[in-house]
Design a protein around this motif. Structure first.
Motif, PDB file in Angstrom:
ATOM      1  N   TYR A 188       1.234  -1.119   0.330  1.00 37.47           N
ATOM      2  CA  TYR A 188      -0.085  -0.096  -0.519  1.00 37.47           C
ATOM      3  C   TYR A 188       1.140   1.240  -0.007  1.00 37.47           C
ATOM      4  O   TYR A 188       0.293   2.014  -0.651  1.00 37.47           O
ATOM      5  CB  TYR A 188      -0.613  -0.249   1.058  1.00 37.47           C
ATOM      6  CG  TYR A 188      -1.773  -1.020   0.608  1.00 37.47           C
ATOM      7  CD1 TYR A 188      -3.490  -0.800   0.199  1.00 37.47           C
ATOM      8  CD2 TYR A 188      -1.976  -1.747   1.494  1.00 37.47           C
ATOM      9  CE1 TYR A 188      -4.159  -2.265   0.069  1.00 37.47           C
ATOM     10  CE2 TYR A 188      -2.626  -3.308   1.266  1.00 37.47           C
ATOM     11  CZ  TYR A 188      -3.652  -3.281   1.155  1.00 37.47           C
ATOM     12  OH  TYR A 188      -4.616  -3.892   1.056  1.00 37.47           O
ATOM     13  N   VAL A 189       2.216   1.224   0.232  1.00 36.42           N
ATOM     14  CA  VAL A 189       2.969   2.615   0.361  1.00 36.42           C
ATOM     15  C   VAL A 189       3.834   2.482  -0.825  1.00 36.42           C
ATOM     16  O   VAL A 189       3.919   3.336  -1.770  1.00 36.42           O
ATOM     17  CB  VAL A 189       3.619   2.184   1.607  1.00 36.42           C
ATOM     18  CG1 VAL A 189       4.811   3.592   1.675  1.00 36.42           C
ATOM     19  CG2 VAL A 189       2.967   2.610   2.633  1.00 36.42           C
ATOM     20  N   PHE A 190       4.621   1.412  -0.437  1.00 37.27           N
ATOM     21  CA  PHE A 190       6.028   1.764  -1.630  1.00 37.27           C
ATOM     22  C   PHE A 190       4.858   0.752  -2.871  1.00 37.27           C
ATOM     23  O   PHE A 190       6.131  -0.146  -3.564  1.00 37.27           O
ATOM     24  CB  PHE A 190       7.406   0.716  -1.616  1.00 37.27           C
ATOM     25  CG  PHE A 190       7.616   1.490   0.083  1.00 37.27           C
ATOM     26  CD1 PHE A 190       8.599   3.160   0.402  1.00 37.27           C
ATOM     27  CD2 PHE A 190       7.443   0.996   1.270  1.00 37.27           C
ATOM     28  CE1 PHE A 190       8.146   3.246   1.352  1.00 37.27           C
ATOM     29  CE2 PHE A 190       7.925   1.384   2.767  1.00 37.27           C
ATOM     30  CZ  PHE A 190       8.458   3.349   1.778  1.00 37.27           C
ATOM     31  N   THR A 191       4.147   1.268  -3.683  1.00 34.10           N
ATOM     32  CA  THR A 191       3.897   0.796  -4.845  1.00 34.10           C
ATOM     33  C   THR A 191       3.241   1.762  -5.977  1.00 34.10           C
ATOM     34  O   THR A 191       3.084   2.617  -5.529  1.00 34.10           O
ATOM     35  CB  THR A 191       2.033  -0.811  -4.225  1.00 34.10           C
ATOM     36  OG1 THR A 191       1.856  -0.942  -5.627  1.00 34.10           O
ATOM     37  CG2 THR A 191       1.403   0.401  -3.756  1.00 34.10           C
ATOM     38  N   THR A 192       2.816   1.493  -6.714  1.00 30.63           N
ATOM     39  CA  THR A 192       2.817   2.068  -8.403  1.00 30.63           C
ATOM     40  C   THR A 192       1.656   2.855  -8.086  1.00 30.63           C
ATOM     41  O   THR A 192       0.547   3.373  -8.086  1.00 30.63           O
ATOM     42  CB  THR A 192       3.157   1.880  -9.727  1.00 30.63           C
ATOM     43  OG1 THR A 192       2.304  -0.044  -9.731  1.00 30.63           O
ATOM     44  CG2 THR A 192       4.516   1.790  -9.906  1.00 30.63           C
ATOM     45  N   SER A 193       0.610   1.882  -6.949  1.00 34.76           N
ATOM     46  CA  SER A 193      -0.984   2.285  -7.265  1.00 34.76           C
ATOM     47  C   SER A 193      -1.092   3.109  -6.151  1.00 34.76           C
ATOM     48  O   SER A 193      -1.974   3.598  -5.967  1.00 34.76           O
ATOM     49  CB  SER A 193      -1.750   0.776  -6.613  1.00 34.76           C
ATOM     50  OG  SER A 193      -1.406   0.294  -5.532  1.00 34.76           O
ATOM     51  N   ASN A 194       0.156   3.332  -5.399  1.00 31.94           N
ATOM     52  CA  ASN A 194      -0.116   4.857  -4.269  1.00 31.94           C
ATOM     53  C   ASN A 194       0.082   5.781  -4.812  1.00 31.94           C
ATOM     54  O   ASN A 194       0.764   6.470  -5.567  1.00 31.94           O
ATOM     55  CB  ASN A 194       1.120   4.703  -2.862  1.00 31.94           C
ATOM     56  CG  ASN A 194       0.785   5.522  -2.420  1.00 31.94           C
ATOM     57  OD1 ASN A 194       0.596   6.475  -2.307  1.00 31.94           O
ATOM     58  ND2 ASN A 194       1.925   5.592  -1.627  1.00 31.94           N
ATOM     59  N   PRO A 195      -1.420   6.687  -4.798  1.00 34.04           N
ATOM     60  CA  PRO A 195      -0.790   8.173  -5.737  1.00 34.04           C
ATOM     61  C   PRO A 195      -0.302   9.299  -4.959  1.00 34.04           C
ATOM     62  O   PRO A 195      -0.127  10.452  -5.430  1.00 34.04           O
ATOM     63  CB  PRO A 195      -2.710   8.616  -5.844  1.00 34.04           C
ATOM     64  CG  PRO A 195      -3.033   7.349  -4.632  1.00 34.04           C
ATOM     65  CD  PRO A 195      -2.746   6.379  -4.743  1.00 34.04           C
ATOM     66  N   PHE A 196      -0.158   8.568  -3.652  1.00 35.81           N
ATOM     67  CA  PHE A 196       0.673   9.619  -2.917  1.00 35.81           C
ATOM     68  C   PHE A 196       2.091   9.602  -2.574  1.00 35.81           C
ATOM     69  O   PHE A 196       3.118  10.358  -2.357  1.00 35.81           O
ATOM     70  CB  PHE A 196       0.133  10.097  -1.241  1.00 35.81           C
ATOM     71  CG  PHE A 196      -1.452  10.288  -1.041  1.00 35.81           C
ATOM     72  CD1 PHE A 196      -2.288  11.816  -1.915  1.00 35.81           C
ATOM     73  CD2 PHE A 196      -2.067   9.821  -0.992  1.00 35.81           C
ATOM     74  CE1 PHE A 196      -3.102  11.903  -1.506  1.00 35.81           C
ATOM     75  CE2 PHE A 196      -3.955   9.338  -1.670  1.00 35.81           C
ATOM     76  CZ  PHE A 196      -4.053  11.142  -1.638  1.00 35.81           C
ATOM     77  N   LEU A 197       2.623   8.043  -3.486  1.00 35.30           N
ATOM     78  CA  LEU A 197       3.725   8.234  -3.249  1.00 35.30           C
ATOM     79  C   LEU A 197       5.012   9.467  -3.716  1.00 35.30           C
ATOM     80  O   LEU A 197       6.395   9.441  -3.060  1.00 35.30           O
ATOM     81  CB  LEU A 197       4.439   6.306  -4.095  1.00 35.30           C
ATOM     82  CG  LEU A 197       5.822   6.499  -3.443  1.00 35.30           C
ATOM     83  CD1 LEU A 197       5.964   5.692  -2.270  1.00 35.30           C
ATOM     84  CD2 LEU A 197       6.002   4.897  -4.557  1.00 35.30           C
ATOM     85  N   LYS A 198       4.119  10.047  -5.252  1.00 39.65           N
ATOM     86  CA  LYS A 198       5.737  10.999  -5.587  1.00 39.65           C
ATOM     87  C   LYS A 198       6.168  12.122  -4.431  1.00 39.65           C
ATOM     88  O   LYS A 198       7.049  12.690  -4.070  1.00 39.65           O
ATOM     89  CB  LYS A 198       4.768  11.957  -6.172  1.00 39.65           C
ATOM     90  CG  LYS A 198       3.743  12.618  -6.256  1.00 39.65           C
ATOM     91  CD  LYS A 198       2.897  13.120  -7.077  1.00 39.65           C
ATOM     92  CE  LYS A 198       1.737  13.270  -6.785  1.00 39.65           C
ATOM     93  NZ  LYS A 198       0.775  14.126  -8.105  1.00 39.65           N
ATOM     94  N   PHE A 199       4.910  12.502  -3.500  1.00 35.23           N
ATOM     95  CA  PHE A 199       5.600  13.218  -1.952  1.00 35.23           C
ATOM     96  C   PHE A 199       6.580  12.687  -1.364  1.00 35.23           C
ATOM     97  O   PHE A 199       6.845  13.590  -0.207  1.00 35.23           O
ATOM     98  CB  PHE A 199       3.491  14.007  -1.352  1.00 35.23           C
ATOM     99  CG  PHE A 199       2.701  13.962  -2.396  1.00 35.23           C
ATOM    100  CD1 PHE A 199       3.206  15.494  -2.919  1.00 35.23           C
ATOM    101  CD2 PHE A 199       2.057  13.773  -2.716  1.00 35.23           C
ATOM    102  CE1 PHE A 199       2.655  15.901  -4.180  1.00 35.23           C
ATOM    103  CE2 PHE A 199       0.643  14.343  -3.152  1.00 35.23           C
ATOM    104  CZ  PHE A 199       0.706  14.791  -4.319  1.00 35.23           C
ATOM    105  N   VAL A 200       7.157  11.646  -1.276  1.00 32.74           N
ATOM    106  CA  VAL A 200       7.652  10.718   0.573  1.00 32.74           C
ATOM    107  C   VAL A 200       8.822  11.121  -0.673  1.00 32.74           C
ATOM    108  O   VAL A 200       9.255  10.043  -0.853  1.00 32.74           O
ATOM    109  CB  VAL A 200       7.271   9.351   0.554  1.00 32.74           C
ATOM    110  CG1 VAL A 200       7.605   8.510   1.594  1.00 32.74           C
ATOM    111  CG2 VAL A 200       5.895   8.766   0.634  1.00 32.74           C
TER     112      VAL A 200
END
Length: 487
Positions: free
Chosen positions: A89-101
């Protein structure tokens, strides 16, 4: 850039047991472990999770959800479960918010994140984690643009960089180990240095370190640590290069490998664990000096090589004695303060008359069952006693001296024929003066009252027992009851 922290609510008790085992199985399958090993680990883990029993209010329960916090496997199990969650759920491309981390660090159930988006973005990210996952984990968060506490570190932004310093909660109290505590001396001596090193790693400037070191120094002094030990530890820590302390010790594994290769057998070092004693140095010396005897043995010498590792466990402390994790809504009236301790007759274990001492909490004399409600040994004084013959007859007496001393006098009186006439006549006529099978037993210990005559109280108690057991008639060997002691 924002600083944020996430906390996983009730992590240990929130993990579904079956789903947790599934995650472990998946991780093991990708680690290269054989199916046989994977199956064994998962079955063992299932057994541990589903057989955690605990006592509450005198009723036994079995935990059917989550993992017990006191189980050794709990931390590893929870860490792997959260790692599986992060992968999905976090380090996955399906997480739309990963780019902010920008930065993501987790310690068990606490997470620190450097966030390259807005506070609204971060709120939506946490809502995404709470709503979209099926792993029963719930998250709370804090976000700030300038500073954030994470464990014992305060992280701040300054000129586009992250700065760190030590952090203590406002409610924290001085919980450092007392220097007078019952611990090995080297443990107490090393504690200040370890605490100063921790501050040296956390604080990114010498000024911050010195400021917090002074505060730590005061807390150490308050716990009884000598100033000389504190100052020495502080100087050693200050001399350390912070970059070296933070760097990974690449040679550590090589050193460990060298130690293993120093022995022909990698599993050759025995470990002895004792409860701590002030004689720890004597114990170490005795074991180490005697180890050559084991090594010289034809068979044992093939199994052992290095000297054994000696470790110490803590002894029971006051907290262990006065507290209990076993809640009871209707506690018993007795506890460790009011408990009377052992009762009944017991051998002292050191005198020659122990074989003649009749032991037990109760006895039967003259057809009456008697319960002894206090502790009586061969060396008890101020006691009313019974001498019991193998034929069933008995004699009641009292003494202010030790019980074994009085019994010895009775045995001697049988031989000299001087003393209680009925008792002496019986032993000589019926048992030919042989006292091997003669037993003695305490009935009651006399406790003196304030302003009372203890000797008179002893004689009165003896008379009461003679009357109660009819020792002056029937099977008794007392001549009469002396009522004058009550005048």
């Amino acid at each position: 850039m924002l600083l944020a922290s996430i906390d996983i609510e009730n992590l240990y008790t929130s993990i579904p047991q079956d789903k947790g085992v599934e995650c472990i199985r998946e991780i093991l399958s990708h680690s290269g472990k054989s199916e046989k090993v994977t199956q064994f680990i998962c079955e063992s883990l299932t057994f541990i999770l589903k057989n955690n029993a605990f006592l509450f209010d005198e009723v036994w329960y079995r935990q059917i959800g989550g993992v017990a916090m006191g189980t050794p496997v709990a931390c590893t199990f929870a860490n792997l479960y959260v790692a599986s969650f992060e992968e999905k759920y976090v380090f996955t491309t399906s997480n739309p918010f990963l780019k902010f981390v920008r930065c993501y660090h987790r310690f068990v159930d606490d997470v620190f994140i450097a966030w390259d988006g807005t506070a609204t973005n971060f709120r939506e990210f946490v809502e995404f984690l709470n709503e979209k996952n099926e792993m029963n984990l719930r998250f709370t968060y804090k976000v700030d643009s300038k500073k954030m506490e994470f464990l014992d570190v305060l992280i701040e932004t300054e000129g586009g960089e992250l700065r760190t310093s030590g952090y203590r909660k406002p409610t924290a109290f001085n919980s450092l180990l007392q220097f007078s505590s019952y611990h090995p001396q080297h443990t107490k001596t090393a504690l200040p240095y370890g605490q100063f090193l921790r501050l040296r790693r956390i604080n990114d400037t010498d000024e911050k370190f010195i400021s917090q070191a002074e505060e730590l120094k005061q807390r150490l002094v308050a716990r009884g640590y000598p100033v000389s030990i504190i100052n020495t530890a502080l100087k050693r820590a200050l001399a350390q290069d912070r970059n070296n302390l933070l760097a990974t010790n690449k040679n550590k594994k090589a050193k460990q490998d060298t130690k293993v290769k120093s022995s022909d057998n990698p599993v050759s070092r025995f470990s002895f664990s004792f409860k701590f004693s002030p004689l720890e140095k004597v114990i170490r010396r005795a074991v180490h000096n005697s180890w050559s005897l084991i090594k010289s043995d034809t068979d044992l010498g093939k199994l052992v090589h290095d000297r054994p590792l000696i470790t110490f466990k803590r002894c029971k402390n006051l907290r262990d004695a006065v507290t209990s994790s076993n809640f009871c809504s209707n506690p018993k009236t007795t506890d460790w303060l009011t408990k009377s301790g052992p009762t009944g007759n017991h051998k002292c274990g050191t005198c020659i008359w122990c074989p003649n001492m009749k032991i037990g909490k109760s006895t039967q004399i003259g057809g009456e069952i008697i319960h002894v409600n206090t502790l009586i040994t061969c060396r008890t004084q101020w006691v009313v006693y019974a001498m019991i013959c193998s034929c069933g007859r008995f004699y009641i007496g009292s003494t202010k001296r030790t019980l074994n001393t009085r019994f010895r006098e009775h045995v001697y009186s049988v031989k000299t024929k001087k003393g209680a006439p009925c008792f002496i006549e019986h032993m000589n006529s019926e048992h030919k003066g042989i006292c091997d099978n003669l037993l003695f037993q305490g009935l009651e210990v006399v406790r003196s009252k304030e302003n009372s005559d203890k000797r008179k109280l002893l004689l009165q108690t003896e008379a009461k027992w003679i009357i109660k057991l009819n020792a002056a008639g029937n099977l008794g060997l007392n001549e009469r009851v002396d009522y004058s002691v009550f005048l």
